[in-house]
Write an enzyme that holds these catalytic residues in place. Structure first.
Site, PDB file in Angstrom:
ATOM      1  N   CYS A   1      -0.981  18.828  18.878  1.00 18.57           N
ATOM      2  CA  CYS A   1      -2.229  18.123  19.183  1.00 18.57           C
ATOM      3  C   CYS A   1      -1.967  16.625  19.321  1.00 18.57           C
ATOM      4  O   CYS A   1      -2.532  15.958  20.194  1.00 18.57           O
ATOM      5  CB  CYS A   1      -3.259  18.366  18.092  1.00 18.57           C
ATOM      6  SG  CYS A   1      -3.794  20.081  17.922  1.00 18.57           S
TER       7      CYS A   1
ATOM      8  N   ASP B   1       6.455   2.404  -8.843  1.00 16.09           N
ATOM      9  CA  ASP B   1       5.318   2.806  -9.680  1.00 16.09           C
ATOM     10  C   ASP B   1       4.125   1.878  -9.599  1.00 16.09           C
ATOM     11  O   ASP B   1       3.091   2.149 -10.198  1.00 16.09           O
ATOM     12  CB  ASP B   1       5.758   2.900 -11.147  1.00 16.09           C
ATOM     13  CG  ASP B   1       5.972   1.526 -11.773  1.00 16.09           C
ATOM     14  OD1 ASP B   1       6.383   0.608 -11.044  1.00 16.09           O
ATOM     15  OD2 ASP B   1       5.724   1.379 -12.985  1.00 16.09           O
TER      16      ASP B   1
ATOM     17  N   ASP C   1      12.607   0.556  -7.581  1.00 13.89           N
ATOM     18  CA  ASP C   1      11.945  -0.559  -8.258  1.00 13.89           C
ATOM     19  C   ASP C   1      12.541  -0.657  -9.666  1.00 13.89           C
ATOM     20  O   ASP C   1      13.093   0.323 -10.179  1.00 13.89           O
ATOM     21  CB  ASP C   1      10.446  -0.297  -8.323  1.00 13.89           C
ATOM     22  CG  ASP C   1       9.706  -1.346  -9.135  1.00 13.89           C
ATOM     23  OD1 ASP C   1       9.954  -2.535  -8.911  1.00 13.89           O
ATOM     24  OD2 ASP C   1       8.902  -0.956  -9.999  1.00 13.89           O
TER      25      ASP C   1
ATOM     26  N   ASP D   1       4.498  -1.890  -4.964  1.00 16.79           N
ATOM     27  CA  ASP D   1       5.463  -1.021  -4.288  1.00 16.79           C
ATOM     28  C   ASP D   1       4.832  -0.217  -3.156  1.00 16.79           C
ATOM     29  O   ASP D   1       5.538   0.468  -2.418  1.00 16.79           O
ATOM     30  CB  ASP D   1       6.085  -0.032  -5.292  1.00 16.79           C
ATOM     31  CG  ASP D   1       6.841  -0.729  -6.403  1.00 16.79           C
ATOM     32  OD1 ASP D   1       7.542  -1.717  -6.113  1.00 16.79           O
ATOM     33  OD2 ASP D   1       6.733  -0.291  -7.565  1.00 16.79           O
TER      34      ASP D   1
END
Length: 758
Positions: free
Chosen positions: A32, A646, A443, A650
């Protein structure tokens, strides 16, 4: 531009063209997205169009003098899709449409299943030999008709719209196979004598038609459920900005809607409130949680002249600040926009099954037509009978049930296997890409480290009996302190001496930039940094200074507890590295995956953590944009990048990465943007998740093999390839059984994933 026509993204790319992003409705498969992109690209006035199936959006460069957003919308409506234009909140409209479509699809799937069950029972277990059970055939026809032509009507309408433009997708296969099977069965039910007079059995295939509609609808329902949450991350980011603010004019405070705030106005922030816009502190002091910007867990002290940012959270103090950036110019607004652009910049997700279906459909149609023509030309007696039976058999055996189940069943089992191992997987894309990852970006705070300041070391300079007497005083001082590190000291004391109670201080004073002090029993005590000692003319001895220097080299914050004359104790506070971080990083490196660390923290802390876990390449003092740019640079070098983080800071990098993984204790924004979430926040789950991806992709490929092997063998037989040799013609009922067997093979193979050891 009026508010009513405000797009999601709108900026001039040169004098003639407008660059704009629109939400797209009614896309049900990757094919699609290809159709939408093709239609937009070929619309007069459009220079370029890119459609993102995963993000359900279209980014278009167009000449507003030639075509308007309404014109683009009308072009898509002609082929059964829609574009959200000329509304105040396009994403909200898209979300509401998705929720409405999901509820409708859910009801249709449930009703299809309810009607299909008795059809399957009658067709498979209650039919007499010969297939001429009249009233049972009529009963199955009555039950199957609404399943195929009402509950499954979208497949027929979509197939017709695709056919008008010379295109085909999975809906084409579903519509053809179920439609022909039903009509052929209905003819045999109403006029069985047509075949009986020719010595043939008037078989019916109502159960095959009903089962295909039900199974394919179930697969689409599962996919739609995952897609329904695509905009929730953006909505939550927007929700970080308060709707009203308190401004100060001529010494009078009053509430004002945030949309009316102007640069230069003075705003009041009270304890616990979110900061509404970017600005500079004018008066007052506090600590502000800026983890959404920097990712660092320690709140930042704010005094006169310090910068504050929208969406960050004030702690215990209050202050006034002057607005410098409002509306779309704030850092929070930039994060929202960059997350949207990062999500929209991904190439459309071309699901493997849709790619194959695009080739498979015209091939099957061609074979069915050629089969009919060949029998009409060469068969002689009963040519039409054989031509019709063989061409129908070809279409029946090419039923896409197994093809439709190949990916969803493997994904469902893979997702369940991940959940058993504390890995929550949001969609199939992450599982399809995870096995190709060759670069992992981590991180620091909350990912490699625990994300919470903790007292790691404490050295007392007094005898044990004195420690017992002094602990209640230290506890009392830190309990009244507003400094965020003070809570780490309080928690440490409470953990080691749960019954300890603080004394009642005679006096207490908070010393800005230094710490706190208080008096008890006629003596003055202080807790703070090295400046607090200097201001009281207290000189730490060589042993204390040496210990403090060693801790500082390890990126730890040193706190001094002193009386009027000497240092009583020194404490080290840091964000400890998780016990399993080094092991997880080593496992990734052994598999040939490059590991990088990005952090908003300072160079000294970043270097200490990187060394502790064995990471050679890292970047300190990285802003959200820096993290996303770093990932773009890796991708430009051909790397397939996984980002693990976290925090809100980020989210842009997570959206940019090929595979995004959020830690379970992190922000809702990070977990919404990420395609995977680790429940335990244990980094050893990352290698497990990537290995699970590898095994799931292997299973999908095996499923597709089993889904097609029956067609590769059965279609030639269905076409009558062996008839000239030994007179064998494949019975359509056997073709239906082969289709069912392929489905069983696919499901059984998918279930084998449960036994995989990660």
């Amino acid at each position: 531009m009026t508010q009513a026509s405000k797009p999601v993204t709108n900026k001039k790319i040169h004098s003639a063209l407008t660059h704009q992003q629109f939400p797209v409705l009614e896309m049900s498969c990757a094919a699609c997205a290809v159709s939408v992109e093709s239609m937009l690209t070929n619309t007069p006035g459009v220079a370029q169009a890119t459609v993102n199936y995963a993000n359900q959006s279209a980014t278009v460069d167009y000449d507003p003098n030639v075509v308007s957003p309404t014109g683009l919308q009308q072009a898509l409506q002609a082929i059964g899709y829609d574009l959200v234009v000329n509304v105040e909140d396009p994403r909200q409209v898209q979300q509401e449409a998705q929720e409405k479509h999901y509820e409708s699809l859910k009801k249709r799937t449930i009703w299809a299943a309810i009607l299909t069950v008795p059809v399957v029972i009658i067709g498979m277990f209650l039919m007499e030999p010969g297939g001429t059970a009249g009233y049972k055939n009529y009963l199955m026809m009555v039950l199957t008709a609404p399943v195929v032509f009402w509950l499954g009507r979208s497949y027929f309408s979509n197939a017709w719209k695709q056919a008008r433009y010379g295109k085909a997708n999975m809906d084409t296969l579903v519509a053809l196979s179920t439609g022909i099977a039903f009509l052929f069965s209905a003819f045999n039910t109403v006029n069985p004598d047509f075949w009986l007079q020719r010595g043939l059995t008037p078989d019916v295939y109502f159960e095959a038609a009903a089962v295909v509609i039900t199974f394919i609808s179930l697969g689409k329902l599962l996919e739609e459920r995952a897609k329904s949450n695509t905009s929730s991350a953006i909505r939550k980011l927007i929700g970080l900005q308060p709707s009203t603010v308190r401004i100060v004019e001529n010494g009078i405070e009053r509430d004002l809607p945030i949309a009316q705030v102007q640069v230069g106005q003075v705003l009041m922030v009270r304890p616990g409130e979110r900061i509404a816009v970017d600005g500079l502190v004018e008066s007052g002091a506090s600590f502000v949680d800026e983890s959404m910007i920097s990712g660092e867990s320690v709140p930042v002290e704010k005094n006169s002249g310090a910068s504050v940012f929208a969406g960050t959270i004030n702690q215990t103090g209050s202050f006034r600040f002057t607005a410098q950036k409002v509306g779309g110019d704030t850092v929070l607004a930039q994060i929202i926009r960059l997350v949207q652009e990062a999500q929209g910049s991904k190439a459309p997700v071309q699901k493997l099954v849709d790619k194959i279906a695009g080739i498979f459909v015209p091939i099957v149609l061609g074979i069915a037509i050629l089969t009919f023509i060949a029998w009409m030309v060469f068969a002689g007696e009963n040519a039409f009978t054989h031509a019709l039976l063989t061409s129908v058999t070809v279409l029946v055996i090419a039923c896409p049930c197994a093809l439709g189940l190949a990916t969803p069943t493997a994904i469902m089992v893979g997702v369940g296997k991940g959940a058993d191992n504390n890995i929550l997987i949001k969609d199939a894309e992450s599982l399809e890409l995870g096995y190709r990852v060759n670069a992992v970006v981590l991180d620091k705070t909350g990912t490699i480290t625990q994300g919470k300041p903790t007292v790691t070391d404490a050295v007392w300079q007094v005898a044990e009996p004195d420690v017992t007497a002094l602990l209640p005083i230290l506890y009392a001082l830190e309990s009244r302190s507003e400094h965020p590190l003070a809570s780490a000291v309080v928690e440490k004391i409470h953990h080691e001496s749960p019954k300890l109670m603080g004394v009642t201080l005679d006096t207490f004073e908070s010393l800005t930039g230094q710490g706190v002090s208080g008096s008890y029993g006629g003596k003055t005590y202080s807790v703070g940094n090295i400046r607090s000692l200097a201001n009281r003319a207290i000189v730490a001895d060589d042993a204390v200074q040496k210990q403090a220097t060693q801790w500082q080299r390890k990126a730890k914050t040193v706190v001094f507890f002193a009386d009027e004359q000497r240092v009583l104790a020194i404490l080290a506070i840091a964000d400890p590295v998780k016990e399993t971080s080094a092991e997880a990083i080593d496992t990734l490196k052994q598999r040939g995956i490059a590991v990088y660390m990005l952090t908003g923290d300072n160079e000294q802390t970043a270097a200490a953590v990187a060394q502790a876990v064995g990471i050679e390449e890292y970047k300190a003092e990285a802003l959200p944009t820096d993290k996303a740019d770093f990932i773009k640079q890796l991708q430009a070098k051909g790397r397939v990048v996984a980002m693990i983080g976290d925090g809100i800071n980020d989210s842009q990098a997570l959206a940019q990465a090929d595979v995004s993984i959020a830690m379970g204790h992190g922000s809702d924004i990070a977990m919404d943007v990420a395609k995977m979430t680790l429940i335990t926040s244990d980094l050893t789950s990352v290698p497990k998740a990537l290995y699970l991806s590898k095994r799931t992709v292997q299973t999908i490929r095996q499923n597709l093999f089993w889904a097609f092997i029956y067609n590769l063998i059965g279609i030639p037989l269905a076409a009558g390839l062996l008839y000239p040799i030994n007179g064998f013609l494949l019975n359509p009922m056997i073709a239906g059984a082969a289709m069912a067997l392929s489905s069983v093979s696919v499901v059984t193979n998918s279930l084998r994933l449960k036994t995989v050891k990660l």
